[in-house]
Design an enzyme around this catalytic site. Sequence first.
Site, PDB file in Angstrom:
ATOM      1  NE  ARG A 100     -12.090 -19.905  -1.445  1.00 49.86           N
ATOM      2  CZ  ARG A 100     -11.675 -18.662  -1.607  1.00 49.86           C
ATOM      3  NH1 ARG A 100     -12.296 -17.664  -1.000  1.00 49.86           N
ATOM      4  NH2 ARG A 100     -10.659 -18.387  -2.387  1.00 49.86           N
ATOM      5  CG  HIS A 145      -5.948 -17.797  -0.688  1.00 53.66           C
ATOM      6  ND1 HIS A 145      -7.305 -17.929  -0.564  1.00 53.66           N
ATOM      7  CD2 HIS A 145      -5.652 -16.601  -0.129  1.00 53.66           C
ATOM      8  CE1 HIS A 145      -7.805 -16.858   0.055  1.00 53.66           C
ATOM      9  NE2 HIS A 145      -6.812 -16.041   0.320  1.00 53.66           N
ATOM     10  CD  GLU A 190      -9.605 -10.907  -2.639  1.00 51.19           C
ATOM     11  OE1 GLU A 190      -8.647 -10.151  -2.428  1.00 51.19           O
ATOM     12  OE2 GLU A 190     -10.621 -10.914  -1.930  1.00 51.19           O
ATOM     13  CG  ASN A 330     -13.189 -13.414  -2.465  1.00 49.56           C
ATOM     14  OD1 ASN A 330     -13.915 -14.387  -2.600  1.00 49.56           O
ATOM     15  ND2 ASN A 330     -11.881 -13.514  -2.332  1.00 49.56           N
ATOM     16  CE1 TYR A 332     -13.487  -9.947   3.843  1.00 44.09           C
ATOM     17  CE2 TYR A 332     -12.930 -10.192   1.520  1.00 44.09           C
ATOM     18  CZ  TYR A 332     -12.978 -10.704   2.799  1.00 44.09           C
ATOM     19  OH  TYR A 332     -12.524 -11.965   3.066  1.00 44.09           O
ATOM     20  CD  GLU A 399     -11.750 -14.491   0.775  1.00 44.74           C
ATOM     21  OE1 GLU A 399     -11.511 -13.343   1.213  1.00 44.74           O
ATOM     22  OE2 GLU A 399     -10.899 -15.201   0.231  1.00 44.74           O
TER      23      GLU A 399
END
Length: 523
Positions: A100, A145, A190, A330, A332, A399
Amino acid sequence: MAVLVPLVCVCLLSFAKGQNLELSSDEFPEDFLFGTATSAYQTEGAWNVNGKGENIWDYLTHNYPDRIADGSNADISCDTYHHVEDDVAILRDLGVDYYRFSISWSRLLPNGFSHEINDDAVRYYNFLIDALLNNGITPMVTLYHWDLPQILQKLGGWSNVNIVDYFTDYANVAFENFGDRVRYWITFNEPDLFCEAYGALEFAPIEVKADGIGDYLCSHHVLLAHASAYHLYNESFKTTQRGSLGIALSSRWYLPNTTSVEDIEAANRFLQFKVGRFAHPIYIGDYPEIVKNLVAIRSQEEGFPYSRLPEFTPTEIDYIRGSSDFFGLNFYTAELAANGPQNVPTAPSYNRDHNVVIEPENPWQATPISWLKVTPWGFQEVLIWLKNEYSNPLIFVTENGVPDAENYNDEERIYYLRTHLSALLSAIAEGVNVKMYTFWSLFDNFEWDLGYTVKFGLYHVNMSDPSRTREPKASAQIYKQIINNRRLIINDISVDNGGPESILCNICLIVGGLLIVFRNYLN
Ligand code: PNW
């Protein structure tokens, strides 16, 4: 014998440590794919080479270096622009199924608009895509991005409704030039975060601050631009190019800070403001009721003649609904959410609208980044929440990753990787339709406002060496083994890392086992 016993014990202990992961099953489905990711601004470098235009991060880092933790910028960064062949060789060695990366809008269209296409950018991305394909790696391409051409920012960026057309024109150029070889497209990365920069968040774009207004205008136009690119692809490219297109949304897991109804509602509400604000229009239709109601009530209290959250027309609701082939996630970390009140002095305010506070302290394992704690259980919760909330969508994890404490023997990353993959396997066992996992990031790179102070890479990049030498960390070896085996083999750290101690370990285990058999035989 006296030497062997402790050695066997050490080996068995390290085996047992792996068992703590509590795997439900350690095998990935046959059609499951593994990848890794970077983004253009964070890694490409060559910021003004061969016709590339200025974007909002070039502008921010050059004009406000004090906003970046180490005063740095990504003018050169990993210089992936000049390292295509080396980097594809690294990806091939790692064994990923796909890679990616993102296209830099201001490299492809230096003036932001599609009337002038930069031939060098077409050459560069073609070279990269072809190199990937020649090495059996599928390209997954993000269109946006966070690096808007500065000229478009001057026109209001994502707060200007015309950006919907500008983005569609840009997407069209990308589909026309690269789409014959790109299997997966991601429109936006995002948007919740870059849209908050139009409100209270200190991020690019730096000079727009319209809290509770700019952030909603941005997300509104992002959703329209996303749907527009989706329909363009579907109508003009999909039958010949046969790719799929989605959006990458970030979601943390919000755990209520207490068992009070207020905090439980706050945690749910925050998910709706952060994720639902984008996913609900795409998967169900229109913004979530709670978001519409709360912003409307606050706007009225503040004396606005209408809600600060723009309204979609019925036609727009239908246009956006269904505009994704996959849900890019994504993930985290988790956070503790509590009911407001928010400590914000003036209205309007996005934070006052949702009325949720994140507890700054939580008991989970820390990392070098204050907002990122190691919470693999939160990953499983988010995946299950998405399944229930949006009728079991096809999910690609776009991600997931963690910074290390600046060491090559990055055990903390290995732990993060393995526990998150274990959580993912548990989610699959619970029926979540997740088919891809992307590790962030391939390289240490420019981490936005934190500059180079944190390292997210499977590979270390020497930023003071003009040739930007890349070197694998221990985690790269482990990820390689997981991909190769298609399973989270529990004791692979001691079995196959090639080091002398692992050979010793294996010999000890075999000899120790033989001794036990021999002793039992004698008895
Ligand atoms: C994501 N925060 O960004 C991005 O997609 C990547 O570009 C980035 O490098 C990665 O996660 C690691 O941070 C985030 O401050 C950046 O909360 C900042 C935050 C969250 C996500």
